[in-house]
Design a protein around this motif. Sequence first.
Motif, PDB file in Angstrom:
ATOM      1  N   ILE B  75       0.838  -1.343  -0.046  1.00 18.97           N
ATOM      2  CA  ILE B  75      -0.103  -0.095  -0.138  1.00 18.97           C
ATOM      3  C   ILE B  75       0.919   1.228   0.006  1.00 18.97           C
ATOM      4  O   ILE B  75       0.801   2.160  -0.892  1.00 18.97           O
ATOM      5  N   ASN B  76       1.819   1.311   1.068  1.00 18.04           N
ATOM      6  CA  ASN B  76       2.669   2.642   0.881  1.00 18.04           C
ATOM      7  C   ASN B  76       3.459   2.639  -0.277  1.00 18.04           C
ATOM      8  O   ASN B  76       3.757   3.641  -0.687  1.00 18.04           O
ATOM      9  N   SER B  77       3.876   1.532  -0.870  1.00 19.89           N
ATOM     10  CA  SER B  77       4.643   1.929  -2.106  1.00 19.89           C
ATOM     11  C   SER B  77       3.691   2.658  -3.184  1.00 19.89           C
ATOM     12  O   SER B  77       4.171   3.365  -3.953  1.00 19.89           O
ATOM     13  N   ILE B  78       2.695   1.884  -3.351  1.00 16.12           N
ATOM     14  CA  ILE B  78       1.743   2.645  -4.352  1.00 16.12           C
ATOM     15  C   ILE B  78       1.532   4.104  -4.034  1.00 16.12           C
ATOM     16  O   ILE B  78       1.711   4.881  -4.857  1.00 16.12           O
ATOM     17  N   VAL B  79       1.259   4.446  -2.888  1.00 18.67           N
ATOM     18  CA  VAL B  79       1.101   5.942  -2.489  1.00 18.67           C
ATOM     19  C   VAL B  79       2.295   6.844  -2.581  1.00 18.67           C
ATOM     20  O   VAL B  79       2.361   7.570  -3.499  1.00 18.67           O
ATOM     21  N   GLN B  80       3.541   6.371  -2.168  1.00 22.44           N
ATOM     22  CA  GLN B  80       4.852   6.877  -2.405  1.00 22.44           C
ATOM     23  C   GLN B  80       4.984   7.049  -3.838  1.00 22.44           C
ATOM     24  O   GLN B  80       5.772   8.040  -4.289  1.00 22.44           O
ATOM     25  N   ALA B  81       4.908   5.947  -4.743  1.00 20.49           N
ATOM     26  CA  ALA B  81       5.135   6.029  -6.213  1.00 20.49           C
ATOM     27  C   ALA B  81       3.924   7.161  -6.867  1.00 20.49           C
ATOM     28  O   ALA B  81       4.509   8.036  -7.761  1.00 20.49           O
ATOM     29  N   LEU B  82       2.837   7.021  -6.474  1.00 18.66           N
ATOM     30  CA  LEU B  82       1.930   7.663  -7.407  1.00 18.66           C
ATOM     31  C   LEU B  82       1.647   9.064  -7.013  1.00 18.66           C
ATOM     32  O   LEU B  82       1.370  10.154  -7.927  1.00 18.66           O
ATOM     33  N   PHE B  83       1.436   9.186  -5.593  1.00 18.57           N
ATOM     34  CA  PHE B  83       0.981  10.531  -5.261  1.00 18.57           C
ATOM     35  C   PHE B  83       1.997  11.511  -4.471  1.00 18.57           C
ATOM     36  O   PHE B  83       1.904  12.718  -4.490  1.00 18.57           O
ATOM     37  N   PRO B  85       5.208  12.269  -4.672  1.00 19.74           N
ATOM     38  CA  PRO B  85       6.391  13.304  -5.014  1.00 19.74           C
ATOM     39  C   PRO B  85       5.480  14.418  -5.532  1.00 19.74           C
ATOM     40  O   PRO B  85       6.019  15.489  -5.502  1.00 19.74           O
ATOM     41  N   SER B  86       4.345  14.153  -6.181  1.00 21.24           N
ATOM     42  CA  SER B  86       3.435  15.304  -6.632  1.00 21.24           C
ATOM     43  C   SER B  86       3.069  16.415  -5.308  1.00 21.24           C
ATOM     44  O   SER B  86       3.309  17.591  -5.369  1.00 21.24           O
ATOM     45  N   ALA B  87       2.916  15.692  -4.265  1.00 18.08           N
ATOM     46  CA  ALA B  87       2.200  16.506  -3.155  1.00 18.08           C
ATOM     47  C   ALA B  87       3.422  17.268  -2.648  1.00 18.08           C
ATOM     48  O   ALA B  87       3.135  18.464  -2.106  1.00 18.08           O
ATOM     49  N   GLU B  88       4.664  16.551  -2.652  1.00 19.53           N
ATOM     50  CA  GLU B  88       5.844  17.174  -1.968  1.00 19.53           C
ATOM     51  C   GLU B  88       5.966  18.529  -2.983  1.00 19.53           C
ATOM     52  O   GLU B  88       6.516  19.489  -2.305  1.00 19.53           O
ATOM     53  N   GLU B  89       5.867  18.375  -4.306  1.00 16.80           N
ATOM     54  CA  GLU B  89       6.036  19.893  -4.899  1.00 16.80           C
ATOM     55  C   GLU B  89       5.035  20.653  -4.662  1.00 16.80           C
ATOM     56  O   GLU B  89       5.315  21.885  -4.945  1.00 16.80           O
ATOM     57  N   LEU B  90       3.792  20.261  -4.340  1.00 13.87           N
ATOM     58  CA  LEU B  90       2.646  21.482  -3.928  1.00 13.87           C
ATOM     59  C   LEU B  90       3.220  22.570  -3.149  1.00 13.87           C
ATOM     60  O   LEU B  90       3.000  23.719  -3.278  1.00 13.87           O
ATOM     61  N   THR B  91       4.007  21.895  -1.898  1.00 10.16           N
ATOM     62  CA  THR B  91       4.318  22.897  -1.026  1.00 10.16           C
ATOM     63  C   THR B  91       5.233  24.137  -1.571  1.00 10.16           C
ATOM     64  O   THR B  91       4.850  25.321  -1.256  1.00 10.16           O
ATOM     65  N   GLU B  92       5.885  23.942  -2.428  1.00 13.21           N
ATOM     66  CA  GLU B  92       6.839  24.676  -3.258  1.00 13.21           C
ATOM     67  C   GLU B  92       6.047  25.591  -4.117  1.00 13.21           C
ATOM     68  O   GLU B  92       6.179  26.917  -4.360  1.00 13.21           O
ATOM     69  N   MET B  93       4.948  25.072  -4.944  1.00 18.71           N
ATOM     70  CA  MET B  93       4.199  25.626  -5.836  1.00 18.71           C
ATOM     71  C   MET B  93       3.406  26.712  -5.157  1.00 18.71           C
ATOM     72  O   MET B  93       3.085  27.508  -5.916  1.00 18.71           O
ATOM     73  N   VAL B  94       2.670  26.421  -4.196  1.00 17.16           N
ATOM     74  CA  VAL B  94       2.216  27.360  -3.417  1.00 17.16           C
ATOM     75  C   VAL B  94       2.680  28.996  -3.016  1.00 17.16           C
ATOM     76  O   VAL B  94       2.543  29.758  -3.289  1.00 17.16           O
ATOM     77  N   ARG B  95       3.955  28.505  -2.715  1.00 16.62           N
ATOM     78  CA  ARG B  95       4.968  29.485  -2.144  1.00 16.62           C
ATOM     79  C   ARG B  95       5.384  30.364  -3.408  1.00 16.62           C
ATOM     80  O   ARG B  95       5.635  31.418  -2.853  1.00 16.62           O
ATOM     81  N   THR B  96       5.645  29.756  -4.315  1.00 15.29           N
ATOM     82  CA  THR B  96       6.368  30.524  -5.486  1.00 15.29           C
ATOM     83  C   THR B  96       5.101  30.981  -6.462  1.00 15.29           C
ATOM     84  O   THR B  96       5.360  31.845  -7.238  1.00 15.29           O
ATOM     85  N   ALA B 109      -7.867  20.486 -11.164  1.00 16.34           N
ATOM     86  CA  ALA B 109      -6.552  20.725 -10.317  1.00 16.34           C
ATOM     87  C   ALA B 109      -6.111  19.596  -9.692  1.00 16.34           C
ATOM     88  O   ALA B 109      -5.011  19.334  -9.451  1.00 16.34           O
ATOM     89  N   GLN B 110      -6.948  18.899  -8.883  1.00 18.67           N
ATOM     90  CA  GLN B 110      -6.646  17.951  -8.023  1.00 18.67           C
ATOM     91  C   GLN B 110      -5.844  16.706  -8.939  1.00 18.67           C
ATOM     92  O   GLN B 110      -4.916  16.216  -8.130  1.00 18.67           O
ATOM     93  N   PHE B 111      -6.439  16.414  -9.828  1.00 18.56           N
ATOM     94  CA  PHE B 111      -5.792  15.476 -10.820  1.00 18.56           C
ATOM     95  C   PHE B 111      -4.211  16.017 -10.739  1.00 18.56           C
ATOM     96  O   PHE B 111      -3.350  15.307 -10.739  1.00 18.56           O
ATOM     97  N   MET B 112      -4.124  16.950 -11.583  1.00 29.12           N
ATOM     98  CA  MET B 112      -2.893  17.604 -11.805  1.00 29.12           C
ATOM     99  C   MET B 112      -1.955  17.922 -10.586  1.00 29.12           C
ATOM    100  O   MET B 112      -0.734  17.170 -10.885  1.00 29.12           O
ATOM    101  N   LEU B 113      -2.472  18.200  -9.487  1.00 26.80           N
ATOM    102  CA  LEU B 113      -1.703  18.456  -8.396  1.00 26.80           C
ATOM    103  C   LEU B 113      -1.209  16.878  -7.744  1.00 26.80           C
ATOM    104  O   LEU B 113      -0.031  16.988  -7.198  1.00 26.80           O
ATOM    105  N   SER B 114      -1.978  16.164  -7.834  1.00 27.14           N
ATOM    106  CA  SER B 114      -1.670  14.789  -6.935  1.00 27.14           C
ATOM    107  C   SER B 114      -1.032  13.995  -7.904  1.00 27.14           C
ATOM    108  O   SER B 114      -0.610  12.672  -7.272  1.00 27.14           O
ATOM    109  N   MET B 115      -1.310  14.042  -9.170  1.00 31.39           N
ATOM    110  CA  MET B 115      -0.720  12.665 -10.139  1.00 31.39           C
ATOM    111  C   MET B 115       0.135  13.123 -11.212  1.00 31.39           C
ATOM    112  O   MET B 115       0.355  12.572 -12.078  1.00 31.39           O
TER     113      MET B 115
END
Lengths: 296, 272
Positions: B75-83, B85-96, B109-115
């Motif tokens: 389960i964790n590998s699926i989540v780590q692989a698919l969602f 990395p995108s979620a981690e980028e979001l933090t930076e995207m909001v700030r910049t 937007a949710q599709f784009m930001l999470s996948m």
Amino acid sequence: MSLVSAADQAPPPAAAPPFAGLRIWFTMLAICLEERLVYRGDFIIGTLMRFLPIVTQVFLWTAVFNATSKADIAGYSRNDIVAYYLLTMVTRAFSSMPGLSGGIARSVRDGSVKKYLVQPVDYVGYLMAARIAHKLVYYLVAILPFAGVFYVCRSYFPPVPDAVTVVAYVLSLTLSFLLGFFMEATLGMLGFWFLEVSSIIFAYMLVQYLLSGHMFPIDMLADIPTGIAGVSAAEVVRWLPFEYTAYFPAAVWLGKIQGATLARDLAIEAGWVVVMAVACRIAWWRGTRRYSAFGG
Amino acid sequence: MNRYLSIFLTFARACLVRDMTFRANFLLECVTSLGWMSMNLAFYVLIFTFTSEIGKNTGWSKEPFFAFVATGLIINSIVQALFMPSAEELTEMVRTGGLDAVLVQPLDAQFMLSMHRVDFSSFANGLVGVGLLGWAVSRMDYQPSPVAWLLYPLLILCGVAILYSLIIMLAAATILLGRNQSLYDFWFYLTNFSRYPAEIYSGPWGGPIRMLCTFVIPILLVVNVPARVIAMPLSGESWGLIAAALIAAAASLLISRLVFQAALAKYRSASS
């Protein structure tokens, strides 16, 4: 474009008036203290969150003790294990150096290390001042959540040990801070040789986490064979410096190490500090000698 | 739906091409995640040298427990692989202000930001998880029924859905707060509670934690329900848990979607 060769810009010898070095050092400490206090809110939340993994560990070990009929595992009762995990949190608060090696390697890679080469400031001394400031602020804020958690969990702890043990404990904690600092600083200095050290840092973290006693008391490895006759995994770990950054002070407080063994182990810990401090110095000297920076 | 699938596959292909361009780095990342995993497995092996079971009469003896661990890995590998990395980028995207570029695109937007990013190296742990599951199940006294094998992938998906919703909620918090550097920390500390069988949370403190992590933040249903289905006989309680997992997955997807939309509505651009 200018070329700065580190060998030409080696830090000048301390020809300043007496105590000038100390004053600079205290100024650096004060600057770093102010810098850290800006993010005090983050600190409090971060510290409280760090106790959460222990909660699951406590429940896990409680379940293990419930399932076995033994009163203790490797000399640890259930209460000892809870106290042990909480005490390793204290040791880690002293010995862990988040961002130290990565920061040094980055400053080598992006060239910002050269400002320490041209200023009459010793880089390792500066890093030490910054780290002490970081830690002081951390303790100042973290004392509240720590005190709260320890008060709630006070029934898991054995009675406060005698004065000698308390002194040995404080000494072991102080040494664990120095050991952690010099180990990670040396690791960061490898950046002079390999520009990207993140994989080395990762391997170190992995070994550190497993062998420092952060995951479980090292005593539990006593019956694990290594393949060498008569040598258990615990004995191999005892030959390495990692256990002093989590296991050792906790074991001292819990009275697992006493008398002559305690004195010997403290001496070994001090020995490791000296070894790593020398290694760090050598790495810095050799590293700055081969370092060259380009650009303004 | 087909359009989204083909866009996702394009993203995935681009990420795979990128990963294969830096092959040494890719291998290093695989080794990294395998390293952490082996360390945890070593810890569990050590625990089982002292006990035959986790919790008295819970049924979580060595092989069932490793089936549990394997389920968690998958389960964790699926989540780590698919969602993740995108979620981690979001933090930076909001700030910049990089989020603006996403919002103006003719896509959800949710599709784009999470996948939009797939981390293939995270699948390494999942593969080990599948192997570990096979090993554990073949050595168990109890053999899962065909119904259990049918339910297992479905419940894995439920677990992934619950964790995905949690990421979306944290992402929404990032958008609302403007800055949330500890998104990954929160994630780590919360999912930490799902790592062990729910039975270990008992007693005056454990009971409330179990209730909270089952009904409020259904993190305990993520691994426990599929692992229980595969490692233990299906009983009345199991069917209740299966229903709970299905409902929790659907509800958390819905709620996280609503919260995310509300957060986006409050978003004010950081760029000019």
